[in-house]
Design a protein around this motif. Structure first.
Motif, PDB file in Angstrom:
ATOM      1  N   CYS A  87       2.541   1.712  -3.403  1.00 22.90           N
ATOM      2  CA  CYS A  87       1.622   2.151  -4.458  1.00 22.90           C
ATOM      3  C   CYS A  87       1.215   3.612  -4.314  1.00 22.90           C
ATOM      4  O   CYS A  87       0.753   4.226  -5.283  1.00 22.90           O
ATOM      5  CB  CYS A  87       0.380   1.267  -4.471  1.00 22.90           C
ATOM      6  N   LEU A  88       1.384   4.193  -3.133  1.00 19.08           N
ATOM      7  CA  LEU A  88       1.054   5.602  -2.944  1.00 19.08           C
ATOM      8  C   LEU A  88       2.073   6.532  -3.595  1.00 19.08           C
ATOM      9  O   LEU A  88       1.837   7.739  -3.695  1.00 19.08           O
ATOM     10  CB  LEU A  88       0.966   5.929  -1.451  1.00 19.08           C
ATOM     11  N   TRP A 106       0.834  -1.204   0.000  1.00 17.64           N
ATOM     12  CA  TRP A 106       0.000   0.000   0.000  1.00 17.64           C
ATOM     13  C   TRP A 106       0.866   1.251   0.000  1.00 17.64           C
ATOM     14  O   TRP A 106       0.634   2.190  -0.779  1.00 17.64           O
ATOM     15  CB  TRP A 106      -0.913  -0.029   1.218  1.00 17.64           C
ATOM     16  N   LEU A 126       3.542   9.903  -1.753  1.00 18.88           N
ATOM     17  CA  LEU A 126       2.727  10.064  -0.557  1.00 18.88           C
ATOM     18  C   LEU A 126       3.052   9.011   0.498  1.00 18.88           C
ATOM     19  O   LEU A 126       2.874   9.247   1.691  1.00 18.88           O
ATOM     20  CB  LEU A 126       1.237   9.982  -0.913  1.00 18.88           C
ATOM     21  N   GLY A 127       3.506   7.844   0.063  1.00 12.74           N
ATOM     22  CA  GLY A 127       3.842   6.785   1.015  1.00 12.74           C
ATOM     23  C   GLY A 127       5.310   6.438   1.033  1.00 12.74           C
ATOM     24  O   GLY A 127       5.706   5.441   1.647  1.00 12.74           O
TER      25      GLY A 127
END
Length: 240
Positions: free
Chosen positions: A123-124, A120, A127-128
């Protein structure tokens, strides 16, 4: 500027942190929590859980005797460790989680959800990136879900207590949905159960915050027995 206006704009960091914790607690977070009943399905099969009252009591007991003393306590200790870049502490907490899972189902669950949270974050994109890079560089093989989630929470401005409340509420939402499907129950019963769990969560969180390495524990024998039985249960909706 009046008092209301001052209050509305005085804590932007807290507001941002709260929104990020709500995001992490959302059932929409693609970590697969909805796939697990954590032994509840086996308890239904055994007749221990058969209606709204017994399902609610089972989950309240699990919250206080299981989640508060294990995962919530680990998240409480891992968030400051992530913020301090204390990798030795992070690795020790992660090892404890993996070593104290009482069945193979519980071990596989925490590993799968930890991997999914890492994916997750990847995939951001930007942002991640911080969470993804931190988890990758920590040398966790694999990352358990509580430690991985603590990494995501540590990247926000939220307090440790608010992060634990979000973690516990996310767990409660998934477990109530598991009860609705496996007992089965209606949506109104599910909402009443979630309301009861919401009242219990602050006490469970405060208990978790007070635990140390010496008092943190994983000991839920009845839950472990039903999780083990679930591994060979003939008909199953859930992965645990």
């Amino acid at each position: 500027m009046d008092t209301a206006e001052a209050g509305a704009g005085s804590s932007p960091r807290s507001a941002a942190g709260l929104l990020q914790i709500l995001w992490l607690a959302s059932p929409a977070l693609p970590v697969g929590g909805f796939s697990y009943s954590e032994g509840l399905e086996a308890a239904v099969d055994a007749g221990l859980v058969s209606d709204e009252a017994s399902a609610a009591q089972w989950l309240i007991d699990q919250l206080h005797l299981g989640l508060a003393r294990t995962d919530l306590a680990v998240v409480a200790q891992a968030i400051p460790a992530w913020r301090a870049d204390d990798l030795a502490r992070i690795q020790a907490l992660n090892a404890w989680v993996l070593q104290t899972r009482e069945t193979s189902e519980f071990r596989l669950q925490t590993e799968q959800m930890g991997r999914s949270l890492l994916e997750w974050a990847r995939c951001l994109g930007e942002l991640g990136e911080g969470v993804f890079r931190r988890l990758q560089s920590a040398g966790l093989n694999p990352a358990s879900y509580p430690v991985a989630m603590a990494s995501a929470a540590a990247s926000t401005d939220a307090s440790v207590r608010d992060s634990l409340i979000g973690f516990a509420f996310g767990w409660a939402e998934n477990m109530v949905q598991a009860a609705i499907k496996s007992v089965p129950l209606g949506q109104s019963a599910g909402q009443r159960m979630l309301a009861r769990l919401a009242r219990e969560i602050p006490t469970a969180v405060d208990h978790a915050l007070g635990l140390t390495d010496d008092t943190r524990q994983a000991f839920t024998p009845l839950l472990a027995i039903h999780s083990a039985r679930h591994e060979v249960q003939y008909s199953r909706l859930f992965r645990s």
